[in-house]
Design a protein around this motif. Structure first.
Motif, PDB file in Angstrom:
ATOM      1  N   SER A 115       7.375   6.632   2.777  1.00 52.42           N
ATOM      2  CA  SER A 115       6.434   7.492   3.509  1.00 52.42           C
ATOM      3  C   SER A 115       5.449   8.190   2.584  1.00 52.42           C
ATOM      4  N   VAL A 133       2.529   5.780   1.649  1.00 56.47           N
ATOM      5  CA  VAL A 133       1.822   5.471   2.894  1.00 56.47           C
ATOM      6  C   VAL A 133       0.906   6.627   3.282  1.00 56.47           C
ATOM      7  N   VAL A 148       5.235   3.457   8.909  1.00 59.62           N
ATOM      8  CA  VAL A 148       3.892   3.175   8.384  1.00 59.62           C
ATOM      9  C   VAL A 148       2.818   3.631   9.367  1.00 59.62           C
ATOM     10  N   LEU A 208       1.143  -2.654  -0.273  1.00 54.71           N
ATOM     11  CA  LEU A 208       2.359  -1.944   0.126  1.00 54.71           C
ATOM     12  C   LEU A 208       3.018  -2.618   1.320  1.00 54.71           C
ATOM     13  N   LEU A 209       2.225  -3.046   2.295  1.00 48.64           N
ATOM     14  CA  LEU A 209       2.773  -3.703   3.470  1.00 48.64           C
ATOM     15  C   LEU A 209       3.427  -5.043   3.107  1.00 48.64           C
ATOM     16  N   LEU A 265      -2.952  -0.403   0.561  1.00 49.51           N
ATOM     17  CA  LEU A 265      -2.162  -0.456   1.789  1.00 49.51           C
ATOM     18  C   LEU A 265      -1.663  -1.868   2.056  1.00 49.51           C
ATOM     19  N   SER A 267      10.344   0.286   9.875  1.00 47.13           N
ATOM     20  CA  SER A 267       9.317   0.299   8.836  1.00 47.13           C
ATOM     21  C   SER A 267       7.921   0.403   9.445  1.00 47.13           C
ATOM     22  N   LEU A 318       0.298   6.720   8.562  1.00 45.33           N
ATOM     23  CA  LEU A 318      -1.154   6.527   8.454  1.00 45.33           C
ATOM     24  C   LEU A 318      -1.899   7.393   9.467  1.00 45.33           C
TER      25      LEU A 318
END
Length: 244
Positions: free
Chosen positions: A79, A82, A31, A11-12, A8, A27, A35
């Motif tokens: 998505s 995520v 996210v 990815l962020l 995660l 974004s 989540l």
């Protein structure tokens, strides 16, 4: 939990480091909602599934974003990973919650959820039930005494992945039964009825007869008894090979 958390973070970093500044709000919203929703699915469906629920949620989310104008359309592909990460974290939380719900008694044996005070009766019940246990339908096989645990995942036909935990409050006391000498390669292990598969070292695939010896040893020592041709290994691998 650490693996999906690291994914995660990566990815962020990629998302907010390279995405245009004006799309930060969109974004962040994708996210956060991704989540929240996928994590909720992971928690409420539990570590055994059903796995199809997250696939349906991902498909719906991607379809909705693709039907919207930019910048939402450009976040459709984001998505998916995520939600996969959120679902994995939710499953881990479900795993921890299930462990916390287990009954605790320093003197009473808990055999597959059944409380048995007499050790001989508990051993007979455990050995009989392990031979006919199927983790995909019945969940992880557990024998508990206080904070000590014997755990097995699998069934008699495919073999088991066997753990002993000296203190469930201290993950470093977890050990997995491993063949000596080690066998090279990995084999698939079914994790749910929807086809989710994990790959484990061939050496930790324990035949039923050996799993029964380990279980008998747990009743004898309340821990990991030494078995000829096998050893108990701790560390990160033992923790990664623990399934619900």
């Amino acid at each position: 939990m650490s693996i999906p958390a690291v994914l995660l973070v990566l990815l962020l970093v990629l998302l907010f480091g390279y995405w245009p500044g004006q799309n930060v709000t969109a974004s962040a919203l994708v996210v956060a909602l991704g989540l929240l929703l996928s994590g909720g699915v992971g928690i409420f469906t539990g570590a055994r599934g059903p796995g199809w629920a997250i696939y349906v949620l991902i498909a719906l989310a991607m379809g909705l974003l693709l039907a919207m104008p930019d910048p939402w359309r450009g976040l459709a592909l984001v998505s998916g990973p995520v939600m996969a990460i959120g679902y994995s974290m939710g499953r881990e939380i479900a795993f921890l919650r299930a462990g916390m719900r287990e009954k605790f008694s320093p003197t009473t044996w808990i055999v597959a959820g059944e409380s048995i005070s007499d050790v001989n009766a508990a051993k007979r019940s455990a050995l009989a039930r392990l031979g006919e246990w199927k983790s995909l339908s019945d969940g992880r096989f557990l024998v508990i005494l206080g904070h000590r645990r014997f755990e097995a995942w699998g069934d008699a036909s495919e073999g088991y992945v066997v753990h002993v935990i000296d203190d469930e409050r201290d993950v470093s006391t977890m050990r997995v039964l491993t063949r000596v000498p080690h066998q090279n390669g990995e084999i698939p292990v079914a994790l749910d009825k929807q086809g989710l598969v994990g790959w484990v070292p061939r050496s930790v695939n324990v035949p039923t007869s050996v799993a029964e010896q380990a279980l008998d040893g747990f009743f004898e020592t309340q821990g990991a008894k030494a078995l000829a041709g096998w050893e108990w290994e701790g560390g990160p691998q033992a923790q990664e090979l623990r399934f619900l």
